[in-house]
Design a protein around this motif. Structure first.
Motif, PDB file in Angstrom:
ATOM      1  N   ILE A  30       6.821   0.819  -1.768  1.00 55.08           N
ATOM      2  CA  ILE A  30       7.439  -0.414  -2.281  1.00 55.08           C
ATOM      3  C   ILE A  30       6.424  -1.552  -2.268  1.00 55.08           C
ATOM      4  CG2 ILE A  30       9.194  -2.167  -1.786  1.00 55.08           C
ATOM      5  CD1 ILE A  30      11.037   0.234  -0.953  1.00 55.08           C
ATOM      6  N   THR A  33       4.059  -1.068  -5.083  1.00 57.04           N
ATOM      7  CA  THR A  33       4.733  -1.390  -6.343  1.00 57.04           C
ATOM      8  C   THR A  33       4.681  -2.893  -6.614  1.00 57.04           C
ATOM      9  OG1 THR A  33       6.188   0.520  -6.114  1.00 57.04           O
ATOM     10  CG2 THR A  33       6.934  -1.241  -7.588  1.00 57.04           C
ATOM     11  N   PHE A  34       4.892  -3.705  -5.583  1.00 61.30           N
ATOM     12  CA  PHE A  34       4.798  -5.148  -5.770  1.00 61.30           C
ATOM     13  C   PHE A  34       3.363  -5.591  -6.039  1.00 61.30           C
ATOM     14  CE2 PHE A  34       9.120  -5.404  -4.332  1.00 61.30           C
ATOM     15  CZ  PHE A  34       9.604  -6.493  -5.041  1.00 61.30           C
ATOM     16  N   LEU A  42      10.654  -8.650  -9.597  1.00 62.64           N
ATOM     17  CA  LEU A  42      11.355  -7.374  -9.585  1.00 62.64           C
ATOM     18  C   LEU A  42      12.666  -7.435  -8.820  1.00 62.64           C
ATOM     19  CD1 LEU A  42       8.290  -5.083  -8.785  1.00 62.64           C
ATOM     20  CD2 LEU A  42       9.331  -5.474 -11.027  1.00 62.64           C
ATOM     21  N   VAL A  47      12.548  -1.992  -8.806  1.00 65.58           N
ATOM     22  CA  VAL A  47      11.693  -1.289  -7.843  1.00 65.58           C
ATOM     23  C   VAL A  47      12.102   0.176  -7.779  1.00 65.58           C
ATOM     24  CG1 VAL A  47      11.015  -1.114  -5.405  1.00 65.58           C
ATOM     25  CG2 VAL A  47      11.225  -3.370  -6.499  1.00 65.58           C
ATOM     26  N   VAL A  63      15.691   0.889  -0.764  1.00 68.06           N
ATOM     27  CA  VAL A  63      14.978  -0.178  -1.462  1.00 68.06           C
ATOM     28  C   VAL A  63      15.570  -1.531  -1.070  1.00 68.06           C
ATOM     29  CG1 VAL A  63      14.397  -1.169  -3.712  1.00 68.06           C
ATOM     30  CG2 VAL A  63      14.312   1.319  -3.387  1.00 68.06           C
TER      31      VAL A  63
END
Length: 151
Positions: A30, A33-34, A42, A47, A63
């Motif tokens: 996670i 991903t950011f 997001l 996500v 998440v």
């Protein structure tokens, strides 16, 4: 967001560990991903759709919990853009405010970095002896792409 305005990956990982949180593979994914989508705002659903291929067993609840934890630790900032979904972005290291431009047609969110409210905050303090410590400003309208389709 410009590179370098938020903490780097190692610093964020250290911050989790220093607060007695494990750096699970899901949390690492996670966070990455950011970092890879730092210009976007997001939602948990965004996500989830970005990570589900790498971690098909990761649920949406994981998440949500991770995003809440990262917001609680001040790593992410939670935003409400009025569309019924919380959106997240890295908390900036500097104290410069930025504002959001929200398209009413497509929902695109972009940032406006000029903080023109500093002088207003000074006036508020002088007139009301009220010290503003934060503000949240959203501009609602139509992005360039949607303006052409609405004409």
């Amino acid at each position: 967001m410009v590179e370098g305005e938020h903490e780097d990956y190692k610093t964020i990982c250290d911050r989790l560990r220093n607060n007695s949180y494990k750096l699970t593979p899901q949390r690492q994914t996670i966070l990455r991903t950011f970092l890879e989508n730092s210009a976007r705002h997001l939602s948990a659903e965004d996500v989830y759709s970005l990570v589900k291929n790498e971690y098909p067993d990761m649920g949406l609840a994981t998440v949500y919990r991770t995003l809440d934890l990262l917001a609680e630790l001040g790593i992410l900032q939670k935003n409400d853009f009025g569309d019924g979904r919380s959106r997240y972005e890295f908390t900036r290291k500097d104290e410069h405010h930025h504002h959001h431009l929200i398209c009413l047609n497509c929902g695109e969110v972009s940032e406006f970095d000029d903080d023109l409210l500093e002088s207003l905050e000074t006036v508020i303090f002088k007139r009301n002896r009220f010290k503003v410590v934060d503000h949240d400003l959203k501009f609602l309208g139509y992005c360039q792409k949607c303006q052409s389709t609405l004409e």
